[in-house]
Design an enzyme around this catalytic site. Structure first.
Site, PDB file in Angstrom:
ATOM      1  CB  THR A  98      49.020  23.495  31.567  1.00 48.35           C
ATOM      2  OG1 THR A  98      48.544  22.795  29.980  1.00 48.35           O
ATOM      3  CG2 THR A  98      50.322  22.972  31.777  1.00 48.35           C
TER       4      THR A  98
ATOM      5  CE  LYS B 161      51.233  21.340  28.383  1.00 48.15           C
ATOM      6  NZ  LYS B 161      51.022  21.907  27.083  1.00 48.15           N
TER       7      LYS B 161
ATOM      8  CE  LYS C 284      49.068  27.383  33.605  1.00 52.08           C
ATOM      9  NZ  LYS C 284      47.850  27.052  32.805  1.00 52.08           N
TER      10      LYS C 284
HETATM   11  P1  NAD Z   1      41.973  31.355  27.885  1.00 43.98           P
HETATM   12  O1  NAD Z   1      42.396  32.343  28.945  1.00 43.98           O
HETATM   13  O2  NAD Z   1      41.912  31.635  26.353  1.00 43.98           O
HETATM   14  O3  NAD Z   1      40.753  30.472  28.282  1.00 43.98           O
HETATM   15  C1  NAD Z   1      40.384  30.105  29.324  1.00 43.98           C
HETATM   16  C2  NAD Z   1      38.848  30.163  29.926  1.00 43.98           C
HETATM   17  O4  NAD Z   1      38.398  29.939  30.962  1.00 43.98           O
HETATM   18  C3  NAD Z   1      38.373  31.653  29.864  1.00 43.98           C
HETATM   19  O5  NAD Z   1      37.503  31.987  28.659  1.00 43.98           O
HETATM   20  C4  NAD Z   1      37.704  32.035  31.002  1.00 43.98           C
HETATM   21  O6  NAD Z   1      36.712  32.832  30.977  1.00 43.98           O
HETATM   22  C5  NAD Z   1      37.369  30.630  31.160  1.00 43.98           C
HETATM   23  N1  NAD Z   1      36.996  30.436  32.777  1.00 43.98           N
HETATM   24  C6  NAD Z   1      37.574  31.128  33.860  1.00 43.98           C
HETATM   25  N2  NAD Z   1      37.119  30.379  34.905  1.00 43.98           N
HETATM   26  C7  NAD Z   1      36.006  29.445  34.504  1.00 43.98           C
HETATM   27  C8  NAD Z   1      35.025  28.868  35.274  1.00 43.98           C
HETATM   28  N3  NAD Z   1      34.708  29.058  36.715  1.00 43.98           N
HETATM   29  N4  NAD Z   1      34.040  28.307  34.459  1.00 43.98           N
HETATM   30  C9  NAD Z   1      34.099  27.982  33.103  1.00 43.98           C
HETATM   31  N5  NAD Z   1      35.098  28.856  32.464  1.00 43.98           N
HETATM   32  C10 NAD Z   1      35.751  29.480  32.977  1.00 43.98           C
HETATM   33  O7  NAD Z   1      43.249  30.054  27.918  1.00 43.98           O
HETATM   34  P2  NAD Z   1      43.479  28.938  26.791  1.00 43.98           P
HETATM   35  O8  NAD Z   1      44.781  29.354  25.896  1.00 43.98           O
HETATM   36  O9  NAD Z   1      42.219  28.519  26.298  1.00 43.98           O
HETATM   37  O10 NAD Z   1      44.056  27.796  27.751  1.00 43.98           O
HETATM   38  C11 NAD Z   1      43.506  27.104  28.660  1.00 43.98           C
HETATM   39  C12 NAD Z   1      44.146  26.017  29.401  1.00 43.98           C
HETATM   40  O11 NAD Z   1      44.883  25.463  28.425  1.00 43.98           O
HETATM   41  C13 NAD Z   1      45.431  26.707  30.316  1.00 43.98           C
HETATM   42  O12 NAD Z   1      45.574  25.817  31.624  1.00 43.98           O
HETATM   43  C14 NAD Z   1      46.706  26.469  29.181  1.00 43.98           C
HETATM   44  O13 NAD Z   1      47.908  26.512  30.097  1.00 43.98           O
HETATM   45  C15 NAD Z   1      46.518  25.292  28.394  1.00 43.98           C
HETATM   46  N6  NAD Z   1      47.336  25.299  27.228  1.00 43.98           N
HETATM   47  C16 NAD Z   1      47.159  26.367  26.279  1.00 43.98           C
HETATM   48  C17 NAD Z   1      47.762  26.367  25.065  1.00 43.98           C
HETATM   49  C18 NAD Z   1      47.773  27.714  24.267  1.00 43.98           C
HETATM   50  O14 NAD Z   1      48.516  27.246  23.175  1.00 43.98           O
HETATM   51  N7  NAD Z   1      46.733  28.470  24.272  1.00 43.98           N
HETATM   52  C19 NAD Z   1      48.365  24.806  24.812  1.00 43.98           C
HETATM   53  C20 NAD Z   1      48.362  23.985  25.508  1.00 43.98           C
HETATM   54  C21 NAD Z   1      47.535  23.950  26.886  1.00 43.98           C
END
Ligand code: NAD
Length: 288
Positions: free
Chosen positions: A89, A164, A239
């Site tokens: 997102t 979104k 966010k």
């Molecule tokens: P998270 O922090 O658990 O996972 C993000 C991952 O990205 C981490 O493991 C981090 O180490 C990794 N990362 C950072 N830089 C990187 C790189 N250069 N190369 C590879 N990996 C890298 O976050 P999440 O909850 O999985 O959310 C991910 C995205 O999805 C966000 O943008 C969030 O807003 C969106 N989202 C989350 C949810 C939810 O319920 N958690 C729901 C909808 C959307």
């Protein structure tokens, strides 16, 4: 079967990548932080290694800056015509910039953020909101269907991110509206059950009330019944509301309730509730 490079194996990315493996795709994953759980996904030592043979890349990263920085590394290493799908997102303008960089490098691209949370990622029932060209959407569809159950092509570059944040702005505002109604009902001596029975079958009906009720009781599956643990963290709601406000300012749209909701969640998160489900905001409304 597609050869996929998957970046970001966090709370959402890891179960999504697992579903791709289950569906028979060849997945190479990369994350600078090792995944929290054991995984059968082949892990690469560098981002460039993961993309070597890939036809499709998927990114599931914390922010737009993460996505743009990673694209700058991957685009020179990718085979021409590789399809880049970003499911993080992020800001609409950053998504458009990611599309532009991919196009300049001779790649195809989509923005494809999701809703449905970690539960939906695990169950393979996410909703994907997709922006980009028709041909890229058609190429991505079988892969997205391995991770989601509703896949909506919303329009051109950035349209998925726009959908979104508009949806989540409705959600943030309506959760506060429902919470205010329950708190007013408490003060007026009206029971939660009575308000729910009336509003859920009247014009106050909405998802925040009928699927995610912020008081315990009326909807047994809502996080209110488990002290607001799990679910959709308030920090993530904040966010998304901030992204909506940024987009509204850039586009010159009046979103006064969106701004007010952002301020309510800013205070709630500042008070130490970033990890609390966003329906826990009813406590702040009550003044607890
Ligand atoms: P998270 O922090 O658990 O996972 C993000 C991952 O990205 C981490 O493991 C981090 O180490 C990794 N990362 C950072 N830089 C990187 C790189 N250069 N190369 C590879 N990996 C890298 O976050 P999440 O909850 O999985 O959310 C991910 C995205 O999805 C966000 O943008 C969030 O807003 C969106 N989202 C989350 C949810 C939810 O319920 N958690 C729901 C909808 C959307």
């Amino acid at each position: 079967m597609a050869r996929v490079a998957f970046y970001g194996l966090g709370n959402m990315g890891l179960p999504m990548a697992r579903n791709l493996v289950r569906a028979g795709h060849a997945v190479h994953g990369f994350d600078p932080v090792p995944p929290k759980q054991e995984t059968d996904i082949a892990l690469a030592g560098t981002p460039e290694r993961a993309i070597q043979d890939a036809e499709i890349t998927i990114t599931m990263l914390p922010s737009g800056q993460h996505v743009l920085d990673l694209y700058d590394k991957l685009l020179p290493a990718a085979r021409p015509g590789t399809l880049f799908i970003d499911s993080s997102t992020i800001d609409v303008n950053e998504a458009r910039e990611a599309h532009a960089r991919a196009e300049r490098a001779g790649m195809r691209s989509l923005d494809a953020p999701v809703s449905g949370g970690v539960g939906g990622a695990e169950a393979g029932t996410l909703t994907f909101m997709v922006g980009g060209e028709d041909a890229a959407f058609a190429a991505a569809l079988p892969l997205l269907q391995s991770m989601g159950k509703s896949i909506v092509h919303c329009g051109g570059a950035g349209a998925g991110q726009a959908a979104k944040i508009c949806n989540n702005m409705i959600l943030g505002i309506s959760m506060i509206a429902v919470s205010e109604a329950f708190v007013l009902a408490e003060k007026l001596g009206l029971s939660h059950e009575a308000l729910f029975r009336v509003a859920s079958t009247s014009s106050g009906q909405c998802w925040a009330l009928t699927s995610y009720c912020p008081v315990p009781g009326p909807v047994p599956s809502s996080p209110a019944n488990r002290d607001y643990a799990g679910g959709f963290a308030s920090a993530l709601m904040l966010k998304d509301l901030r992204l909506a406000q940024g987009a509204a300012e850039a586009a010159g749209a009046r979103t006064e309730l969106g701004r007010a909701a952002t301020q309510v969640y800013e205070q709630f998160v500042r008070d130490g509730n970033g990890g609390v489900d966003f329906s826990g905001v009813i406590r702040a409304v009550r003044g607890e």
